[in-house]
Scaffold this active site. Structure first.
Site, PDB file in Angstrom:
ATOM      1  N   GLU A  92       0.819  -1.219   0.000  1.00  0.00           N
ATOM      2  CA  GLU A  92       0.000   0.000   0.000  1.00  0.00           C
ATOM      3  C   GLU A  92       0.855   1.272   0.000  1.00  0.00           C
ATOM      4  OE1 GLU A  92      -2.968  -0.243  -0.721  1.00  0.00           O
ATOM      5  OE2 GLU A  92      -4.141  -1.632   0.488  1.00  0.00           O
ATOM      6  N   HIS A 145      -3.116   2.704   8.533  1.00  0.00           N
ATOM      7  CA  HIS A 145      -4.193   2.043   7.783  1.00  0.00           C
ATOM      8  C   HIS A 145      -4.444   0.659   8.379  1.00  0.00           C
ATOM      9  CE1 HIS A 145      -6.524   0.114   4.738  1.00  0.00           C
ATOM     10  NE2 HIS A 145      -5.552  -0.709   4.407  1.00  0.00           N
TER      11      HIS A 145
HETATM   12 ZN   LIG Z   1      -5.857  -2.526   3.510  1.00  0.00          ZN
END
Ligand SMILES: [Zn+2]
Length: 428
Positions: free
Chosen positions: A76, A95
């Site tokens: 990510e 996150h």
């Molecule tokens: Zn995620």
């Protein structure tokens, strides 16, 4: 603890341990990053067990794109990079996919941050980012579209949550507080309909003042006080680990003698609270250089009015608080333990604990150990810290079982005759 002096990789592994330990991420899910002053991004690695992550696992992605470390960066990374580019004030990103917030993500709703005060202050506005494939720059565009509006927290459709802040500890506080709110709203709507605070009530609470009291310099500490400080920290850490407290909310106090008591400080992360952070109040003066909890007056009046009370806890556990944010009455006549410890639990109006602390303190006569304050907190008393803590746990367990029973059937409470027998047997 000076967080700003800690290395980014240490901060990341420390916060990941809290997130995993708190049940807010799985072994493989979630990622954290910090942007340092040299524009390097320190980020959690791809494919490493989040439950045993150490600072050696953290990856550094330099400004020119070169990667150093023992692992590959999180998949990510693109959206972390995109947020840092669009929002120079953000220096840390968190996150994760905690179940309560994912419930909001998959129903595409935003948790109600106005159920209790302070949440709005800690979390700010919340946005919703449209769905896009994980790891894609398209996902980064959808998230930055929310962040560009000055919002620091986005619920990602069918995915999870992203929080940005000026440091990782602030990002964690907002994340943890919003997760608490999500759990509270879910619980409340199982038993009834949650009722939000008005903007006026939120403003009143925001302007809640610190008590303007003088200071004194302590000269010595008795062995009793040293033991009480230690015991208080032990139980605060336990309360935090059991999710009875969040990092910013939850207060303990303990009477020392007729004119003095010790109390939790204002604004210090409950997870790291130490014996020396606790504030002593003596003859109406506070220990020099410390800021006591803003509920100081309530504690003072309770101790003044009730000689049988030696300890007080103010808390916001997400099950018992479901009764504080709905119009549902909390009935402790479920099992003998609950009734014996909790008795008939009064519900006080919002604001009573800080707008009228003297009269709120008056309700704790013998046989009333705990009260719920609407849209605010629960206040528990006891003749010792452990007793008050036990009462708080029993209240939260009882509330949890009442909420759980909703999917099974109608509750049959203990009858009047049995209650009379219990009162006689336990001399209450
Ligand atoms: Zn995620």
């Amino acid at each position: 603890m000076k967080f700003e002096l800690m290395h980014p990789s240490e901060q990341i592994s420390m916060i990941m341990e809290r997130i995993y330990g708190y049940g807010m991420t799985t072994t493989s899910g979630g990622n954290l990053s910090i942007l340092d002053n040299e524009k390097n991004i320190w980020i959690t690695p791809a494919g490493v067990d989040k439950g045993s992550l150490t600072h050696k696992d953290i990856v550094c992605v330099k400004h020119d794109g070169t990667v150093t470390g023992n692992n590959k960066p999180s998949s990510e990374l693109p959206f972390h990079k995109q947020i840092y580019e669009k929002r120079p004030d953000i220096k840390a990103i968190l996150h994760a996919h905690p179940p309560a917030l994912v419930a909001f993500s998959i129903t595409r709703k935003i948790p109600d941050i106005n159920l209790i005060p302070n949440v709005q202050l800690i979390c700010g506005d919340i946005g919703i980012a449209e769905d896009a494939p994980p790891g894609s720059s398209e996902l980064g565009e959808k998230i930055t579209a929310v962040f560009k509006r000055g919002i620091n927290t986005a619920i990602l459709e069918n995915h999870g949550i992203v929080v940005g802040a000026s440091d990782l500890f602030k990002a964690f506080m907002a994340f943890e507080t919003l997760d608490f709110c999500a759990r509270l709203e879910i619980n409340a709507n199982i038993i009834g309909k949650s009722v939000s605070l008005s903007q006026k009530d939120i403003e009143v609470s925001k302007n809640k003042q610190h008590s303007d009291i003088g200071e004194y310099t302590p000269k010595r500490y008795s062995s009793f006080e040293k033991a009480a400080r230690k015991e208080m920290c032990r139980l605060i850490h336990r309360a935090y680990n059991q999710k009875l407290f969040t990092s910013t909310q939850g207060t303990f106090s303990q009477r020392l003698d007729e004119g003095s008591f010790i109390l939790t400080p204002y604004g210090i992360d409950r997870k790291y609270l130490d014996a020396e952070d606790i504030v002593k109040i003596k003859n109406g003066l506070k220990e020099k250089g410390k800021i006591p909890s803003r509920s100081l007056l309530l504690h003072k009046y309770i101790y003044q009015k009730h000689s049988h009370i030696n300890s007080i806890i103010i808390s916001h556990p997400p099950n018992i608080m479901a009764f504080a944010v709905t119009n549902k009455e909390f009935d402790s006549k479920t099992i003998p333990e609950s009734y014996i410890l909790l008795r008939d639990v009064p519900k006080l109006p919002f604001g009573s604990s800080f707008m009228n602390p003297e009269s709120a303190a008056g309700i704790y006569k013998k046989g009333v150990p705990i009260a719920i304050v609407k849209n605010d907190c629960v206040i528990v008393t006891g003749n010792s810290l452990l007793k008050a803590f036990d009462t708080l746990e029993v209240a939260e367990f009882t509330a949890k079982s009442i909420i759980a029973s909703k999917s099974i059937g109608k509750i049959i409470n203990i009858g009047e005759k049995e209650i009379t027998d219990i009162k006689k047997a336990f001399k209450i």
